[in-house]
Design a protein around this motif. Structure first.
Motif, PDB file in Angstrom:
ATOM      1  N   UNK A  84       0.813  -1.067   0.020  1.00 25.94           N
ATOM      2  CA  UNK A  84       0.043   0.235   0.006  1.00 25.94           C
ATOM      3  C   UNK A  84       0.794   1.077  -0.091  1.00 25.94           C
ATOM      4  N   UNK A  85       0.541   2.205  -0.928  1.00 21.15           N
ATOM      5  CA  UNK A  85       1.324   3.467  -0.985  1.00 21.15           C
ATOM      6  C   UNK A  85       0.314   4.482  -0.612  1.00 21.15           C
ATOM      7  N   UNK A  86       0.502   5.240   0.640  1.00 19.01           N
ATOM      8  CA  UNK A  86      -0.480   6.139   1.107  1.00 19.01           C
ATOM      9  C   UNK A  86      -0.599   7.395   0.013  1.00 19.01           C
ATOM     10  N   UNK A  87      -1.677   7.701  -0.212  1.00 26.90           N
ATOM     11  CA  UNK A  87      -1.845   8.746  -1.501  1.00 26.90           C
ATOM     12  C   UNK A  87      -1.471   8.477  -2.670  1.00 26.90           C
ATOM     13  N   UNK A  88      -1.133   7.393  -2.924  1.00 23.56           N
ATOM     14  CA  UNK A  88      -0.690   6.773  -4.391  1.00 23.56           C
ATOM     15  C   UNK A  88       0.656   7.194  -4.920  1.00 23.56           C
ATOM     16  N   UNK A  89       1.409   7.574  -3.943  1.00 25.90           N
ATOM     17  CA  UNK A  89       3.134   8.163  -4.389  1.00 25.90           C
ATOM     18  C   UNK A  89       3.776   6.996  -3.667  1.00 25.90           C
ATOM     19  N   UNK A  90       4.840   6.885  -4.426  1.00 22.55           N
ATOM     20  CA  UNK A  90       6.020   5.874  -3.931  1.00 22.55           C
ATOM     21  C   UNK A  90       6.540   6.707  -2.849  1.00 22.55           C
ATOM     22  N   UNK A  91       7.061   5.760  -1.819  1.00 24.29           N
ATOM     23  CA  UNK A  91       7.586   6.413  -0.441  1.00 24.29           C
ATOM     24  C   UNK A  91       8.678   7.236  -0.605  1.00 24.29           C
ATOM     25  N   UNK A  92       9.349   7.245  -1.918  1.00 20.45           N
ATOM     26  CA  UNK A  92      10.457   8.342  -2.087  1.00 20.45           C
ATOM     27  C   UNK A  92       9.994   9.317  -2.827  1.00 20.45           C
ATOM     28  N   UNK A  93       8.922   9.753  -2.889  1.00 19.16           N
ATOM     29  CA  UNK A  93       8.240  10.782  -3.620  1.00 19.16           C
ATOM     30  C   UNK A  93       8.644  12.271  -2.863  1.00 19.16           C
ATOM     31  N   UNK A  94       9.636  13.007  -3.221  1.00 20.09           N
ATOM     32  CA  UNK A  94      10.119  14.310  -2.571  1.00 20.09           C
ATOM     33  C   UNK A  94      10.420  13.895  -0.957  1.00 20.09           C
ATOM     34  N   UNK A  95      11.200  12.719  -1.139  1.00 29.78           N
ATOM     35  CA  UNK A  95      11.847  12.476   0.329  1.00 29.78           C
ATOM     36  C   UNK A  95      13.076  11.526  -0.058  1.00 29.78           C
ATOM     37  N   UNK A  96      13.886  10.811   1.001  1.00 33.34           N
ATOM     38  CA  UNK A  96      14.834   9.972   0.653  1.00 33.34           C
ATOM     39  C   UNK A  96      14.370   8.601   0.532  1.00 33.34           C
ATOM     40  N   UNK A  97      15.200   7.617  -0.172  1.00 33.25           N
ATOM     41  CA  UNK A  97      14.639   6.217  -0.436  1.00 33.25           C
ATOM     42  C   UNK A  97      14.198   5.688   0.783  1.00 33.25           C
ATOM     43  N   UNK A  98      13.130   4.888   0.693  1.00 32.84           N
ATOM     44  CA  UNK A  98      12.536   4.077   2.011  1.00 32.84           C
ATOM     45  C   UNK A  98      13.799   3.207   2.548  1.00 32.84           C
ATOM     46  N   UNK A  99      14.728   2.720   1.671  1.00 37.08           N
ATOM     47  CA  UNK A  99      15.559   1.802   2.190  1.00 37.08           C
ATOM     48  C   UNK A  99      17.099   2.643   2.422  1.00 37.08           C
ATOM     49  N   UNK A 100      16.979   3.930   2.583  1.00 34.80           N
ATOM     50  CA  UNK A 100      18.188   4.452   2.968  1.00 34.80           C
ATOM     51  C   UNK A 100      18.516   4.095   4.474  1.00 34.80           C
ATOM     52  N   UNK A 101      19.677   4.434   4.865  1.00 38.98           N
ATOM     53  CA  UNK A 101      20.049   3.733   6.276  1.00 38.98           C
ATOM     54  C   UNK A 101      20.576   4.532   7.206  1.00 38.98           C
ATOM     55  N   UNK A 102      19.441   5.127   8.157  1.00 34.37           N
ATOM     56  CA  UNK A 102      19.932   5.642   9.232  1.00 34.37           C
ATOM     57  C   UNK A 102      20.761   4.637  10.094  1.00 34.37           C
ATOM     58  N   UNK A 103      21.033   5.178  11.390  1.00 33.82           N
ATOM     59  CA  UNK A 103      21.833   4.095  12.062  1.00 33.82           C
ATOM     60  C   UNK A 103      20.989   2.933  12.844  1.00 33.82           C
ATOM     61  N   UNK A 104      21.300   1.663  12.462  1.00 29.95           N
ATOM     62  CA  UNK A 104      20.709   0.493  13.033  1.00 29.95           C
ATOM     63  C   UNK A 104      19.112   0.560  12.511  1.00 29.95           C
ATOM     64  N   UNK A 105      18.885   0.858  11.259  1.00 30.98           N
ATOM     65  CA  UNK A 105      17.592   0.736  10.753  1.00 30.98           C
ATOM     66  C   UNK A 105      17.690   0.880   9.253  1.00 30.98           C
ATOM     67  N   UNK A 106      16.301   0.789   8.688  1.00 30.68           N
ATOM     68  CA  UNK A 106      16.341   1.356   7.563  1.00 30.68           C
ATOM     69  C   UNK A 106      15.150   2.641   7.648  1.00 30.68           C
ATOM     70  N   UNK A 107      15.048   3.213   6.429  1.00 27.62           N
ATOM     71  CA  UNK A 107      14.090   4.807   6.498  1.00 27.62           C
ATOM     72  C   UNK A 107      12.774   4.575   7.097  1.00 27.62           C
ATOM     73  N   UNK A 108      12.106   3.683   6.496  1.00 27.68           N
ATOM     74  CA  UNK A 108      10.657   3.289   6.732  1.00 27.68           C
ATOM     75  C   UNK A 108      10.470   3.020   8.186  1.00 27.68           C
ATOM     76  N   UNK A 109      10.908   2.375   9.173  1.00 28.06           N
ATOM     77  CA  UNK A 109      10.354   2.425  10.481  1.00 28.06           C
ATOM     78  C   UNK A 109      10.635   3.602  11.201  1.00 28.06           C
ATOM     79  N   UNK A 110      11.598   4.544  10.944  1.00 27.68           N
ATOM     80  CA  UNK A 110      11.981   5.496  11.700  1.00 27.68           C
ATOM     81  C   UNK A 110      11.687   6.949  10.957  1.00 27.68           C
ATOM     82  N   UNK A 111      11.113   6.945   9.854  1.00 26.42           N
ATOM     83  CA  UNK A 111      11.027   8.105   9.022  1.00 26.42           C
ATOM     84  C   UNK A 111      10.256   9.038   9.674  1.00 26.42           C
TER      85      UNK A 111
END
Length: 268
Positions: A84-111
């Motif tokens: 599911x994509x909220x609003x129909x946009x890919x998660x990286x729309x005008x933001x970082x990739x969903x699998x970008x790597x913050x410390x000890x995580x990927x972007x989606x859980x802590x975005x």
């Protein structure tokens, strides 16, 4: 200090465009983020001697989708599909990739908590810098709990009566969510406006806990002195009234600290 968000493809620091141009993004979840952020703010303070901080675009918002190379060409994110994509946009729309790597995580859980973590570290710095003052921190991004660390405005709005009316429910809702110091851009951020609507908005905005005008430079000016005498006199009276009640607002914030709302729906 290795303190920026990394790219999941090659684990180099991820690059995207923002107001300064090509930008790296502080990983506020990194163990070094607190000291690095404090160093940055100390450098800024020595340049500008500021008394408050405005944290904008911290959803994180970007001008390109996902990531870019050094020539500012968009690069694909790793091929990850979601049900599911909220609003129909890919998660990286005008933001970082969903699998970008913050410390000890990927972007989606802590975005959604990026702005909260940033606000928490900035407040820590300001409390240390000004131990006898309450920090002024204004954030655009938000998550549950952010009211403990920063104020909030409702983000970019439009200069029309729909958004004028909507601003009230926005401020009510933010109070219910535990962000009592909140408001909307008076007269609207985008779109052409007129002195009559802007005058009415100053009258309402004087009652917001957080009261300010903010404007996109591509549209007509809506400063109190820019559209004739009606707006000038109305805004002047509204601002003077605000100063007359500002100590009452202070008393409400002191009385309701950790206890309740400032801007209340009628059903309360």
């Amino acid at each position: 200090m290795s303190v920026f968000i990394r790219d999941s493809l090659d684990e180099d620091f991820i690059l995207n465009k923002m107001w300064p141009g090509k930008s790296y993004f502080i990983d506020y979840f990194h163990p070094n983020a607190s000291s690095f952020s404090s160093d940055c703010h100390e450098y800024l303070y020595n340049k500008s001697n500021y008394s408050g901080i405005w944290l904008d675009m911290n959803e994180i918002a970007t001008f390109s989708n996902g990531q870019i190379d050094t020539s500012e060409n968009e690069l694909p994110c790793l091929d990850v599909t979601y049900p599911y994509y909220p609003g129909g946009y890919l998660f990286e729309h005008k933001t970082l990739c969903p699998n970008a790597l913050p410390y000890n995580s990927t972007n989606i859980p802590i975005h959604n908590y990026y702005s909260l973590q940033q606000s928490m570290l900035v407040k820590k710095y300001l409390l240390n810098k000004f131990p006898s003052e309450y920090p002024f921190i204004l954030s655009r991004g938000n998550a549950p709990g952010i009211g403990r660390y920063s104020f909030l405005w409702s983000g970019d709005n439009d200069s029309n009566y729909t958004w004028y009316h909507f601003s009230l429910s926005e401020v009510f809702t933010m109070n219910l969510f535990g962000v009592p110091m909140s408001g909307a851009d008076v007269c609207g951020f985008a779109g052409e406006t007129d002195s009559h609507m802007c005058s009415k908005w100053y009258q309402v905005g004087a009652f917001y806990p957080f009261f300010r005008a903010h404007r996109h430079h591509d549209y007509n000016n809506n400063d109190p002195f820019s559209m004739g005498n009606v707006l000038y006199e109305t805004a002047k009276q509204a601002i003077q009234f605000r100063y007359r009640i500002v100590k009452y607002f202070y008393s409400l914030f002191i009385k309701k600290n950790h206890l309740g709302t400032i801007f209340r729906p009628v059903f309360f």
